[in-house]
Enzyme design. Structure first.
Site, PDB file in Angstrom:
ATOM      1  N   CYS A  19      11.433 -21.847 -10.408  1.00 38.02           N
ATOM      2  CA  CYS A  19      11.013 -22.255  -9.069  1.00 38.02           C
ATOM      3  C   CYS A  19      11.026 -21.048  -8.140  1.00 38.02           C
ATOM      4  O   CYS A  19      11.437 -19.950  -8.526  1.00 38.02           O
ATOM      5  CB  CYS A  19      11.905 -23.364  -8.520  1.00 38.02           C
ATOM      6  SG  CYS A  19      13.590 -22.819  -8.169  1.00 38.02           S
ATOM      7  N   ASP A 442     -22.693   1.056   7.725  1.00 35.54           N
ATOM      8  CA  ASP A 442     -23.278   2.379   7.520  1.00 35.54           C
ATOM      9  C   ASP A 442     -24.695   2.186   6.981  1.00 35.54           C
ATOM     10  O   ASP A 442     -24.931   1.325   6.135  1.00 35.54           O
ATOM     11  CB  ASP A 442     -22.435   3.167   6.519  1.00 35.54           C
ATOM     12  CG  ASP A 442     -23.036   4.517   6.211  1.00 35.54           C
ATOM     13  OD1 ASP A 442     -23.171   5.328   7.130  1.00 35.54           O
ATOM     14  OD2 ASP A 442     -23.381   4.740   5.029  1.00 35.54           O
TER      15      ASP A 442
END
Length: 745
Positions: A19, A442
């Site tokens: 767990c 760009d």
């Protein structure tokens, strides 16, 4: 920095965690070591550890084992020139849970039916129920008992502690009632109540002990299956490479294991075969199917001089390829490494869940004891009612769902991204994608193809096109810029260049055949060299810029003598990508070092309103910073070395996979396909993953907040509590698996 200060990274395999509390304990113990920084992932059962040179890896393993869990170091790499060892078969965790689940279910069903339906209860039925329930409680729940005992020895409590205590308490109460009260009498009858009510000592809880065990076994089984499915994409990525290769040596072809391939070897790829490793085509033409790496379904044509990537498939003719990168340096290996790193990381929301899980179990045990005491002290109900409420509190509380909420979603989301050619570097990136409102694109290589070509050459009176291209091409050949490569390719025969100098995106200079040659922007030639162009060349350059093309001015011997016009092609998908980015609430900005008229022409073609042009490479960072100062949250998409700093500065950096390694390293997301439509897909996937994480966490928190008071007030039967607890973990993992269905638009 001393040797002891040098940081090393290692990934440990952790065994025995059941767990999120287990993962939190291991992480806490490792981080207490001097010079160690560790992140433990419950879903992947790994620990990513950075440590100084003063610590041996064996010390890390010993620390984990001292905490009550097992640990294993990564397997050493195969020696160069030998075949890599076969990967060990991963144990099927789900199969072990399935076996326990099958046996326990077979025994539990009759116990539950006998306990819930009075009509089925015959004389001494309770002893039959005890006989059937005992193996479930002892053997079926053994993994929980064993883990609880191990943690108890180390002074800790985890999810397994809650399960083990709850199941044993229900079983021992039932055993006591059967042996020492009238619950063991032949005529004893018992009915099932949705809301538990005590019936003196006659009430037994064998069905609770058996059914809770079975429900939780079912939850662990489905959880193990789902976790394996979650990591399927990464395993497929790792298994994608070729196993052997046909190498050309001394004019003969020999098939060797892939581990014996060396950089510089030339290997043969026949139609239908996988390309063994990254390389350059030396002979042959073909179409290459890269869909398994990029998600792009259309094969790409390749010819001599083109780069190819390992694990892609030759769909056409015979190819001969020279290996340029092998092993861990290949694009496939780098992709797998990025995906693994992302899955092992932790988002900030997960760290909150981990902190809650670490203290959750002790708090729940305390609440259970308070519930028992409260019922005994402040109510007149039988002892069995107090016991029922206390057991329900123990069983309903499930920190497991908290621990699985983030890592399973990351596991599935990053794996699905890898299948689509989208690499998410780490979980922290997910928060950035949600906040971004501006995306800077760009131009060259991102919005456009980046493959420049010479459209025309205009020369002054008395000059020739041949001489212009020879001088300009020889000079530009020393540069890596796409425009420079286009001019050099058009020139043909080239001469050596001396005293070459690159002037920061404005132009280049050097000596070719004894002549001082300059090539670059007009503003640079005018401002730095005091040169003025002939009117005929100025008109030609103006016409080129009006059409969206880029003029390169060429001067030699102190005079501007020509202008070479180059152009780039807008990618077919760029306009659609910009439309999708706008739909995601992002404002696109075109950023380029080209002249404004050429940039605005490209922007108009793809639907971008804001253009920032004539920006020097070093100033791209300043542009991003200015936008951030204006209050914008900025994403940046680029592909070149000169984009790397801006990608790193942006709140979210996206690198085109067709770009440079420097740009990819500086980015947060890598778009392997090199197609701008991957950018909105990447942002959508990252946002979907973050949304799934938040949905999982909401369910996990809300479930516990709502269920614990109900259990403490006696409004929740322990049997229902067990089913709900098992369902919570299965729900979280199943919800994460929905990301496998994410598809690009």
């Amino acid at each position: 920095m001393t040797t002891g200060d040098t940081l090393h990274d290692i990934e440990l395999s952790i065994g025995g965690m059941t767990c999120a509390s287990c993962a939190a304990r291991v992480e806490k113990k490792l981080n207490r070591m001097d010079g160690v920084t560790a992140t433990v992932n419950y879903a992947t059962e790994t620990a990513k550890v950075s440590y100084t040179g003063e610590i041996a890896p064996e010390d890390l393993v010993a620390t984990v084992e001292a905490t009550g869990y097992s640990a294993a170091l990564p397997a050493p790499p195969a020696p160069p020139g030998t075949e890599a060892a076969t990967e060990p078969t991963e144990p099927d965790e789900a199969a072990a849970w399935r076996q326990r689940l099958f046996v326990s279910t077979t025994l539990t069903v009759p116990v539950v039916l006998l306990s819930m339906i009075p009509a089925l209860q015959f004389d001494n039925w309770q002893w039959i129920a005890l006989t059937l329930a005992s193996p479930v409680v002892v053997w079926g729940a053994l993994p929980f008992h064993r883990a609880a005992w191990t943690n108890l020895r180390h002074g800790a409590a985890t999810m397994d502690t809650l399960i083990s205590v709850g199941v044993i308490a229900a079983y021992l109460w039932s055993l006591w009632a059967l042996l020492f009260t009238h619950a063991g009498m032949p005529g004893m009858r018992m009915a099932f109540d949705l809301f538990p009510s005590g019936d003196g000592e006659a009430h037994i809880y064998l069905e609770v002990a058996a059914a809770v065990t079975t429900f939780i076994l079912a939850g662990r089984y489905f959880e193990a299956r789902a976790k394996r499915q979650s990591g399927a994409a990464l395993r497929a990525l790792l298994d994608m490479g070729a196993k052997d290769v046909a190498v050309l040596r001394n004019g003969t072809e020999a098939r060797i294991p892939i581990g014996q391939l060396a950089v510089g070897d030339v290997f043969v790829v026949r139609p239908g075969e996988k390309i063994a490793t990254d390389g350059v085509v030396t002979s042959g033409t073909s179409a290459v199917d890269a869909s398994m790496l990029t998600g792009e379904s259309v094969p790409v044509e390749v010819a001599p001089g083109d780069n190819v990537v390992g694990a892609t498939v030759n769909a056409g003719g015979r190819l001969e390829v020279r290996a340029t990168r092998i092993g861990a340096d290949t694009q496939l290996a780098q992709m797998a490494r990025l995906v693994t790193d992302a899955q092992n990381g932790k988002a900030e929301v997960q760290r909150l869940a981990d902190r809650v899980s670490a203290v959750f179990v002790p708090i729940v045990i305390g609440l259970s004891l308070l519930t028992l005491a409260g019922w005994l002290l402040f109510t007149d109900d039988p002892v069995s009612s107090a016991f029922t409420a206390a057991v329900a509190v123990l069983i309903i509380a499930c920190p497991c769902a908290l621990g699985l909420a983030t890592p399973t979603a990351l596991l599935v989301g990053t794996g699905r991204g890898a299948q689509l050619g989208i690499l998410i570097k780490g979980p922290q990136i997910l928060e950035s994608t949600r906040r971004v409102d501006t995306i800077v694109l760009d131009k060259t290589g991102t919005v456009t193809t980046g493959r420049m070509s010479v459209e025309s050459v205009h020369v002054a009176d008395g000059e020739t096109e041949t001489e212009t291209l020879h001088l300009a091409g020889s000079l530009e050949h020393a540069s890596e810029h796409p425009i420079a490569r286009a001019v050099a390719e058009r020139a043909g025969t080239l001469s050596d260049v001396e005293s070459f100098e690159n002037h920061g995106g404005r132009g280049v200079s050097g000596v070719v055949d004894g002549r001082a040659v300059l090539a670059g922007r007009l503003s640079w030639l005018r401002d730095e060299w005091s040169l003025t162009p002939p009117e005929s060349l100025r008109r030609a350059a103006d016409d080129a810029e009006a059409e969206g093309r880029t003029p390169v001015w060429v001067a030699w011997d102190g005079t501007i003598r020509a202008v070479v016009v180059v152009s780039d092609t807008v990618k077919d998908t760029s306009a659609d990508a910009v439309t999708e980015l706008r739909a995601l609430g992002l404002h696109p900005v075109l950023l380029t070092g080209d002249n404004r008229r050429a940039a605005e022409s490209v922007a108009a073609q793809v639907g971008i309103d804001e253009v920032i042009a004539e920006v020097l490479p070093g100033d791209k960072v300043a542009v991003v910073e200015r936008l951030q100062r204006e209050g914008r949250v900025v994403a940046m998409v680029g592909d070149g070395v000169n984009d790397a700093a801006a990608l790193a500065q942006a709140d979210l950096g996206l690198a085109m996979g067709t770009g440079t390694d420097v740009a990819i390293e500086a980015s947060d997301l890598t778009l392997v396909r090199g197609d701008l439509t991957s950018a909105p897909d990447a942002i959508r996937l990252a946002r979907a993953t973050l949304g799934t994480i938040k949905g999982n966490l909401f369910w996990a928190f809300a479930y516990n907040v709502a269920a614990l008071p109900l259990a403490a007030l006696g409004l929740l039967n322990p049997l229902i509590a067990g089913a709900a607890m098992a369902f919570s973990s299965v729900f979280v993992v199943s919800n994460s698996l929905r990301l496998r269905r994410f598809s690009p638009r």
